[in-house]
Write an enzyme that holds these catalytic residues in place. Structure first.
Site, mmCIF file in Angstrom:
data_model
loop_
_atom_site.group_PDB
_atom_site.id
_atom_site.type_symbol
_atom_site.label_atom_id
_atom_site.label_comp_id
_atom_site.label_asym_id
_atom_site.label_seq_id
_atom_site.Cartn_x
_atom_site.Cartn_y
_atom_site.Cartn_z
ATOM 1 N N ARG A 113 0.849 -1.191 0.000
ATOM 2 C CA ARG A 113 0.000 0.000 0.000
ATOM 3 C C ARG A 113 0.888 1.245 0.000
ATOM 4 O O ARG A 113 2.056 1.193 0.392
ATOM 5 C CB ARG A 113 -0.908 0.012 1.227
ATOM 6 C CG ARG A 113 -1.801 -1.213 1.367
ATOM 7 C CD ARG A 113 -2.536 -1.177 2.684
ATOM 8 N NE ARG A 113 -3.438 -2.327 2.867
ATOM 9 C CZ ARG A 113 -3.097 -3.478 3.426
ATOM 10 N NH1 ARG A 113 -1.836 -3.648 3.873
ATOM 11 N NH2 ARG A 113 -3.963 -4.459 3.561
ATOM 12 N N LYS A 152 -1.712 -2.711 8.008
ATOM 13 C CA LYS A 152 -2.810 -2.228 8.848
ATOM 14 C C LYS A 152 -2.738 -2.855 10.235
ATOM 15 O O LYS A 152 -2.394 -4.026 10.393
ATOM 16 C CB LYS A 152 -4.155 -2.573 8.190
ATOM 17 C CG LYS A 152 -4.423 -1.793 6.905
ATOM 18 C CD LYS A 152 -5.804 -2.095 6.371
ATOM 19 C CE LYS A 152 -6.126 -1.231 5.156
ATOM 20 N NZ LYS A 152 -7.479 -1.481 4.626
ATOM 21 N N HIS A 190 -3.399 -9.419 3.527
ATOM 22 C CA HIS A 190 -4.844 -9.493 3.766
ATOM 23 C C HIS A 190 -5.129 -10.401 4.949
ATOM 24 O O HIS A 190 -4.600 -11.508 5.037
ATOM 25 C CB HIS A 190 -5.571 -10.053 2.541
ATOM 26 C CG HIS A 190 -5.680 -9.085 1.408
ATOM 27 N ND1 HIS A 190 -5.899 -9.465 0.098
ATOM 28 C CD2 HIS A 190 -5.602 -7.726 1.387
ATOM 29 C CE1 HIS A 190 -5.952 -8.403 -0.675
ATOM 30 N NE2 HIS A 190 -5.778 -7.335 0.078
ATOM 31 N N TYR A 236 -9.378 -10.608 -6.628
ATOM 32 C CA TYR A 236 -8.530 -10.571 -7.807
ATOM 33 C C TYR A 236 -8.765 -11.765 -8.724
ATOM 34 O O TYR A 236 -8.476 -11.702 -9.914
ATOM 35 C CB TYR A 236 -7.063 -10.468 -7.386
ATOM 36 C CG TYR A 236 -6.812 -9.200 -6.613
ATOM 37 C CD1 TYR A 236 -6.776 -7.976 -7.264
ATOM 38 C CD2 TYR A 236 -6.663 -9.219 -5.227
ATOM 39 C CE1 TYR A 236 -6.592 -6.794 -6.554
ATOM 40 C CE2 TYR A 236 -6.466 -8.047 -4.520
ATOM 41 C CZ TYR A 236 -6.438 -6.842 -5.186
ATOM 42 O OH TYR A 236 -6.265 -5.674 -4.479
#
Length: 317
Positions: A166, A190, A289, A298
């Site tokens: 990211r 995250k 993820h 995806y």
């Protein structure tokens, strides 16, 4: 030790007019503090939830939180759709609302949780933008030697595509996070979760050139030695907004849709890996993820491309 009552609970105990707009805003602020201090969510996630809760508080107005029904909350989601929000943004608002009501239950502010029944917005009404391999090649060659700090920009773009990180993760990469001889780097995702990400030879060469030719000069402009790998012209850490602007600038230069963002390279990274036969679990790990369901997005993107190929070339399509 007994838990300190929240402001809304104290209002209820004293018989004061409960759940006014002001009280709702107050408990929303408490909720964000809870996410920050007890759930340890990332700053960007907290900021996104904060925007969602501000919108929610405005919609609630003077209504009482413990009297909201599933019909009310469904109407709220419909209101979000009328604002023209993207499906992904609406889905995040749904998650924020559900999490908020779970918090209200924990605090004893509501007994029932109508938010559990909110229908989930389908994320894939709109596929994420994915660049073709030829577009990626042109994009990575967009910086010119006449550009200021072109070595940095080439390295930055290469890292975005080579790792699928990211924008915030790329900006936070520190020099000590690099293990280029072992062809990987460490990034923080995250919620402060760290992961090791493989990196290819072209990105490694670009990083080496940048660190040898440019980074030292940029770092010298800052009174305190900066840790981040990618630095701005002032010698401070390059931030997400600057990275976003550079991506837009180079996209326009090579004639790629200016709507692309740093996240488009992350989408392209994942889609190209899966198209090449990569295992879904491995891609999930590289992207950081938490759920395999997010990575499965995806596979839908790749399947949509296969459908187009089939329709274009199969004689009975």
């Amino acid at each position: 030790m007994a838990k300190r009552p929240t402001k809304l609970q104290m209002l209820a105990q004293t018989g004061a007019p409960a759940k006014t707009c002001q009280a709702t805003e107050s408990v929303c602020a408490d909720f964000l503090d809870y996410l920050r201090s007890e759930c340890h969510l990332a700053a960007n996630t907290i900021a996104a939830y904060g925007r969602d809760m501000k919108r929610f508080c405005s919609w609630v107005g003077k209504r009482k939180l413990n009297q909201l029904t599933i019909g009310d909350l469904s109407a709220y989601i419909g209101k979000l759709q009328s604002f023209g929000l993207a499906p992904a943004s609406i889905a995040r608002n749904v998650v924020a609302t559900r999490t908020f009501f779970k918090y209200l239950q924990l605090e004893g502010i509501v007994d029932a949780n109508p938010a559990e029944l909110i229908a989930t917005q389908k994320m894939w009404q709109r596929m994420p933008g994915v660049l073709s391999r030829s577009q990626v090649d042109a994009f990575l060659k967009a910086p010119r030697r006449t550009d200021a700090y072109w070595q940095r920009d080439v390295a930055m773009l290469e890292v975005l595509y080579a790792t699928g990180c990211r924008a915030s993760e790329v900006c936070s990469i520190r020099v000590r996070d690099l293990s280029l001889s072992e062809k990987h780097l460490k990034c923080e995702g995250k919620g402060g979760k760290q992961r090791m990400v493989p990196i290819g030879s072209q990105a490694i060469a670009a990083i080496d050139r940048y660190t040898e030719e440019v980074r030292g000069k940029l770092a010298a402009k800052c009174p305190h030695p900066p840790e981040p790998l990618f630095l701005s012209r002032s010698g401070r850490a390059l931030d997400r907004i600057q990275l976003w602007r550079l991506v837009k600038f180079y996209a326009r230069r090579v004639g790629i849709d200016p709507k692309i963002s740093p996240h488009s390279l992350r989408h392209s990274f994942a889609t190209h890996l899966l198209a090449g036969g990569a295992d879904l679990r491995h891609v999930q790990e590289m992207l950081g993820h938490a759920s395999i369901q997010t990575t499965q997005i995806y596979t839908h993107v790749e399947h949509s491309r296969l459908k187009k190929v089939h329709q274009s070339f199969h004689p009975r399509a």
